[in-house]
Design an enzyme around this catalytic site. Sequence first.
Site, PDB file in Angstrom:
ATOM      1  NE  ARG A   1      -7.346   1.355   6.958  1.00  0.00           N
ATOM      2  CZ  ARG A   1      -6.676   2.506   7.061  1.00  0.00           C
ATOM      3  NH1 ARG A   1      -7.173   3.484   7.818  1.00  0.00           N
ATOM      4  NH2 ARG A   1      -5.533   2.669   6.441  1.00  0.00           N
TER       5      ARG A   1
ATOM      6  CD  GLU B   1      -3.308  -2.991   0.989  1.00  0.00           C
ATOM      7  OE1 GLU B   1      -2.636  -2.353   0.156  1.00  0.00           O
ATOM      8  OE2 GLU B   1      -3.573  -2.553   2.123  1.00  0.00           O
TER       9      GLU B   1
ATOM     10  CD  GLN C   1       0.740   2.364 -10.368  1.00  0.00           C
ATOM     11  OE1 GLN C   1       0.721   3.501 -10.798  1.00  0.00           O
ATOM     12  NE2 GLN C   1       1.817   1.826  -9.833  1.00  0.00           N
TER      13      GLN C   1
ATOM     14  CE1 TYR D   1       1.918  -1.453   1.105  1.00  0.00           C
ATOM     15  CE2 TYR D   1       0.507  -2.319  -0.653  1.00  0.00           C
ATOM     16  CZ  TYR D   1       0.682  -1.541   0.495  1.00  0.00           C
ATOM     17  OH  TYR D   1      -0.399  -0.883   1.034  1.00  0.00           O
TER      18      TYR D   1
ATOM     19  CG  ASP E   1       2.885   2.097   0.018  1.00  0.00           C
ATOM     20  OD1 ASP E   1       3.547   2.677   0.915  1.00  0.00           O
ATOM     21  OD2 ASP E   1       1.655   2.258  -0.114  1.00  0.00           O
TER      22      ASP E   1
ATOM     23  CB  CYS F   1       3.974  15.361  11.301  1.00  0.00           C
ATOM     24  SG  CYS F   1       4.656  13.699  11.126  1.00  0.00           S
TER      25      CYS F   1
END
Length: 383
Positions: free
Chosen positions: A34, A46, A51, A129, A147, A211
């Site tokens: 980033r 990515e 997984q 994605y 995703d 949140c």
Amino acid sequence: MSKGWENWTASEVEDFQADFLMWYQQEKRNLPWRYNQDPYRIWISEIMLQQTRVDTVIDYFYRFMEEFPTIQDLAKAPEDKLLKVWEGLGYYSRARNLQAAAKQIMEDFEGEFPTTVEDIRSLKGIGPYTAGAISSIAFEITEPAIDGNVMRVVSRLFCIEADIAKASSRTIFDEAMRKIISQTQPGDFNQAMMDLGSSICTPTNPQCEVCPIQQYCQAYQENRQAEFPVKSKKQKPKDVYYVAGIIENQQQEIFLKKRSETGLLANMWLFPLEEINAARYTELQEQYDPAAWDLFSSSNVAEDSPDFFSDQEVIWQKKILGEVKHVFSHLRWHILVFYGRSAAPLTIDGRWVKPDDFPGYVFPKPQQKMLEVFENNLADDKD
């Protein structure tokens, strides 16, 4: 099916985006990919993150970028070197697809990473994605990156009852995301969704009290968070049973066999494996007690040779070194590991290798586990 996003006004969408992006700027994770908007770095990260946990990926990402800092370096890298850098991450087809895509970029895009969603999707191993993530983060294209994390967040946000395990449901989440995604900061918005899903809006026990989009969440308002996302049960992996032979010659070399060029663990190096049925696997477990004998004792030779690798002249020890289990997405391997010494040249294709040279070979996770079993027995034998 109710489409709650259709009821949001333009003003509500703007308020939602502003609150969400403000939270992201304050709380976003400090991750090495980033630091800038380099599409190559974003692409590699990515693919690695598929997984695989973020904490695991970070070290691999640094090593990968050090070895292959450019698309050209990746395209021309020897496969063995590429797989060695990838070793331990699993799902090795990801690494091969990366290299295939790098070669596509060199041939079809003059070495420059493509800048449209359609061209990015044309690359080997890149689906909707990944294309959404790269195009939005690197090029600020308003494209959702959907995703599992994102589907969980959005399903709770709008109480979407579509089964996320079905490919057909993706169109519903795509429609919802296109309604709420930021037109000016799509990359930050997609990454905010990823961060929220991984840290707060988790599969179980979501932390709704902290949140940032709590006030917009329909599931929270209706106290139905536990009902979402809707997901049908995944089919259990098939159990497959093997014996593995760690075979040593008089030069203290160990025999390794290379997997075929296609299929599971293609071109990886392992100790020879032979598949057996579940009943025989249980019999061997009972017949050869793993704790009964010292490994290298002369009295430890099996009186009757086991029926595996029966076409090879190997003197097997009457002991199981250990048991290894490894789960792939569709298979669960069970491996009993045995040790033997060759009495004549082997007739199977493979290579004799000094243990000191093992670091030069690409070992998949099952092989690493088997090697650990062997090394533990060597250490015990010296004590």
